[in-house]
Design a protein around this motif. Sequence first.
Motif, short mmCIF file in Angstrom:
data_model
loop_
_atom_site.label_atom_id
_atom_site.label_comp_id
_atom_site.label_asym_id
_atom_site.label_seq_id
_atom_site.Cartn_x
_atom_site.Cartn_y
_atom_site.Cartn_z
N VAL A 182 -19.12 -7.52 -12.30
CA VAL A 182 -19.38 -7.82 -11.56
C VAL A 182 -20.23 -7.62 -10.32
N SER A 183 -20.79 -6.48 -11.37
CA SER A 183 -22.10 -6.19 -11.18
C SER A 183 -23.08 -6.99 -11.21
N LYS A 184 -22.73 -7.39 -12.11
CA LYS A 184 -23.71 -8.13 -13.18
C LYS A 184 -24.06 -9.49 -11.96
N HIS A 185 -23.59 -10.06 -11.75
CA HIS A 185 -23.03 -11.67 -11.46
C HIS A 185 -22.72 -11.12 -9.91
N GLY A 186 -23.16 -10.52 -8.45
CA GLY A 186 -22.58 -10.65 -7.69
C GLY A 186 -22.17 -11.81 -7.40
N GLY A 187 -20.98 -11.54 -5.89
CA GLY A 187 -20.55 -11.94 -5.30
C GLY A 187 -19.30 -12.61 -5.53
N HIS A 188 -18.67 -12.28 -6.31
CA HIS A 188 -17.75 -12.48 -7.23
C HIS A 188 -16.73 -11.00 -6.46
N PRO B 14 -29.28 -12.61 -6.16
CA PRO B 14 -30.60 -12.47 -6.91
C PRO B 14 -30.99 -13.73 -7.65
N ARG B 15 -30.43 -14.60 -7.88
CA ARG B 15 -30.94 -15.74 -8.52
C ARG B 15 -30.98 -17.24 -7.64
N ARG B 16 -30.67 -16.70 -6.46
CA ARG B 16 -30.55 -18.22 -5.13
C ARG B 16 -30.76 -17.43 -4.04
N THR B 43 -21.97 -17.48 6.52
CA THR B 43 -21.50 -16.86 6.04
C THR B 43 -21.68 -15.46 5.63
N THR B 44 -22.83 -16.06 4.67
CA THR B 44 -23.95 -14.75 3.82
C THR B 44 -24.92 -13.90 4.37
N PHE B 46 -24.08 -13.62 8.29
CA PHE B 46 -22.68 -11.92 7.96
C PHE B 46 -22.94 -11.06 7.33
N ARG B 47 -22.58 -11.11 5.98
CA ARG B 47 -22.65 -10.57 4.75
C ARG B 47 -23.83 -9.91 4.96
N THR B 48 -24.79 -10.07 5.22
CA THR B 48 -26.10 -9.23 4.92
C THR B 48 -26.25 -8.50 5.87
N VAL B 49 -26.18 -9.57 7.16
CA VAL B 49 -26.19 -8.22 8.86
C VAL B 49 -25.42 -6.94 8.85
N LEU B 50 -24.05 -7.26 7.68
CA LEU B 50 -23.21 -5.78 8.18
C LEU B 50 -23.30 -4.92 6.79
N GLY B 51 -24.48 -5.28 5.68
CA GLY B 51 -24.97 -4.65 4.68
C GLY B 51 -23.93 -4.31 3.99
N LEU B 52 -23.25 -5.70 3.30
CA LEU B 52 -22.26 -6.51 2.03
C LEU B 52 -23.10 -6.73 1.71
N LEU B 53 -24.27 -7.05 1.70
CA LEU B 53 -24.93 -7.94 0.65
C LEU B 53 -26.75 -7.29 0.97
N ALA B 54 -27.02 -7.35 -0.37
CA ALA B 54 -28.03 -6.77 0.07
C ALA B 54 -29.35 -7.98 0.49
N PRO B 55 -30.26 -7.63 1.63
CA PRO B 55 -31.13 -8.86 1.95
C PRO B 55 -32.24 -9.30 0.97
N ARG B 56 -32.51 -10.33 0.86
CA ARG B 56 -33.70 -10.62 -0.41
C ARG B 56 -34.73 -9.94 -0.20
N ALA B 57 -35.07 -10.44 1.38
CA ALA B 57 -36.64 -10.08 1.93
C ALA B 57 -36.64 -9.35 3.55
N GLY B 58 -37.18 -8.92 4.28
CA GLY B 58 -36.33 -8.86 5.45
C GLY B 58 -36.17 -7.37 5.59
N ARG B 59 -35.84 -7.33 7.28
CA ARG B 59 -35.18 -6.22 7.16
C ARG B 59 -34.01 -5.96 8.42
N VAL B 60 -33.03 -5.33 8.05
CA VAL B 60 -31.89 -5.47 9.69
C VAL B 60 -31.48 -4.50 10.14
N LEU B 61 -32.92 -4.45 11.61
CA LEU B 61 -32.79 -3.14 12.35
C LEU B 61 -31.13 -2.61 13.03
N LEU B 62 -30.72 -1.74 13.28
CA LEU B 62 -30.06 -1.45 13.99
C LEU B 62 -30.17 0.05 15.28
#
Lengths: 379, 251
Positions: A182-188, B14-16, B43-44, B46-62
């Motif tokens: 999971v940590s290598k391929h996120g989002g699962h 990371p790859r996309r 949805t992605t 939302f997940r980024t704004v919620l902090g569940l997914l790291a931003p690839r670039a830029g930032r979210v400020l609260l």
Amino acid sequence: MANPACCQNSATPFPWCKTRSPTHSVSTSTSIPAITNTGTARVAAIHTLAIAMAVGMVLVALSVGRFPISIGELFSLLGAKLYGGTTNAPENADLVLFSIRGPRIVAAFAVGAALAAAGAAYQNLFRNPLVSPDILGVSSGAALGAVLGIMMALPIVAIQGLAFIGGLAAVAAIYLIGNSLVSKHGGHDPVLTLVLAGVVIGSLLGSGIALTKYLADPYNQLPAITYWLLGSFASITKSDLAVALPIIIIATVPLAALRWRINLLALPDDEARALGQDTSRLRLTVIIAATLMTAASVAICGIVGWVGLVVPHAVRLLVGAEFSRLLPLAMLIGGTFMLLVDTVGRSIAQIEVPPGVLTAALGAPVFIWLMAATFRRAR
Amino acid sequence: MTLLNVERLSIGYPRRVIASDISLDVAAGQAIAILGPNGSGKTTLFRTVLGLLAPRAGRVLLDGKSITTLSAPEIARQIAYVPQNSAGLFNFSVLEVVEMARAPHLSWFSQPGAVDRAIAAVSLSQVGMGEFIDREFSELSGGERQLVMIARALASQAKYLLLDEPTASLDFGNRLLVLETLIKLKQRGMAVVFTTHDPDHARRVCSESRDQTLTISRAGQVSIGPTADALQSKALAALYGIDQSVFSAQR
């Protein structure tokens, strides 16, 4: 802004609610609906009944057996033990009660309670009401450890130790594999990944057990292996309990302390994390606790299936899924059920019927009945 | 003035990278609709704004602080998330479901108390679901569940509400009910951000001048503006990759 304050100012109910369900229109004066306590009395009644059944079952289990002890003798023996003095009980009754039957009863109850607690936690964690405590390979790992110990003709303590370590090692391997994927391929989905890793490693361990059985001596080792795999409380001693019981009790502590928070694991991972819950830490805590208690149980009595699956499932139908209500009742009923199975198993026939066989024989029809009950509710 | 700022954010894995250069300011009492074809990254985002997914670039400020420096409970106390179709797998009561929103306010080993219960009850009546408090969540209809999920978001006492397709798979009446609820929440001073597949829903909720509509195209192109501009037939045709004549035929 705080919600309670803001809605006290603007407490008018939404007009569309009235058109929607005229009989259910929200009262205009207050915005706080009454929380009725109809469920609480029912839950209390179920608790009382469960405690009464547990006490009754313990008394029956103490008196029934190859060496019957009447209830009167039972109390006089207990009195003599606690306060000194003499008893009218037959000779050796004291030995049977406190050295053979007593530890066995404590073990059966503790193992049943532990398996039900672990099952309840896992069913929440895996968001699946049909999950048992060995979904992450604890039983397969313990079985392989024990079977290897039997093959090497090790003493019982070493076999139990190997079983315990095998169970922990299997779960650790599955957790680490799932987590690194999971940590290598996120989002699962981390939970689904764990289950799949569990299936793969569990089947690998299963083939290891099969190979050991195939290579085992068919006259000495194979019966011992089969006996262990079916589970038994027959050879429980006080020293077994002295090791297993503290582990089970210590492992129950985090489940009890986190009883409300464990509810959050029943939500999809993103949802729980959006509620601020560090799900991976909570999940790991639950997995460690459930694994410790299951491994300790399996190490002293072998694999007893069904209890960890059926009991929490049934209790959830009785009192709902809320874990702080589910956990104590599941442990109480799990212990009572296991004690019933063991007592029947040792008194129904000339030979002892292994508890694993009886739990399956009882568990399968109960489970089908539960499914029918669930379908009835759903309609 | 509290604000949620999305600054030149790139979202994805990371790859996309799915979409990049998203900028957005969300203020109290404002509604923002997000439109885009399936798979465009709503949805992605939302997940980024919620902090569940790291931003690839830029930032979210609260409130001026990057969410990567905030703890999960700190974010959850400010931003609430209403997921798409929450299924009721286990038999939790409606109250128990809503009480779960108190998690970011409670320590690890504590249980919700009378205050938390009252907040949950108030939140339920705010969305007109007060009568359902003792019902089982899994027995509710789709529309009722959606309202309970909105109540759960309210019970977290967050200022920002992110709703992922709140009207998906609801019948006509329930859709209107959910949209009306969103408008009421906006009028009460909450910031409401929601994704939708229906431009009419965006027009309905984001009708005031301060409201906005954000569109993400399949190719990851992002634009934001007043709802009326963003939802012109020309813009919609480009967004969904269809011919503009389809719209004129419809009208």
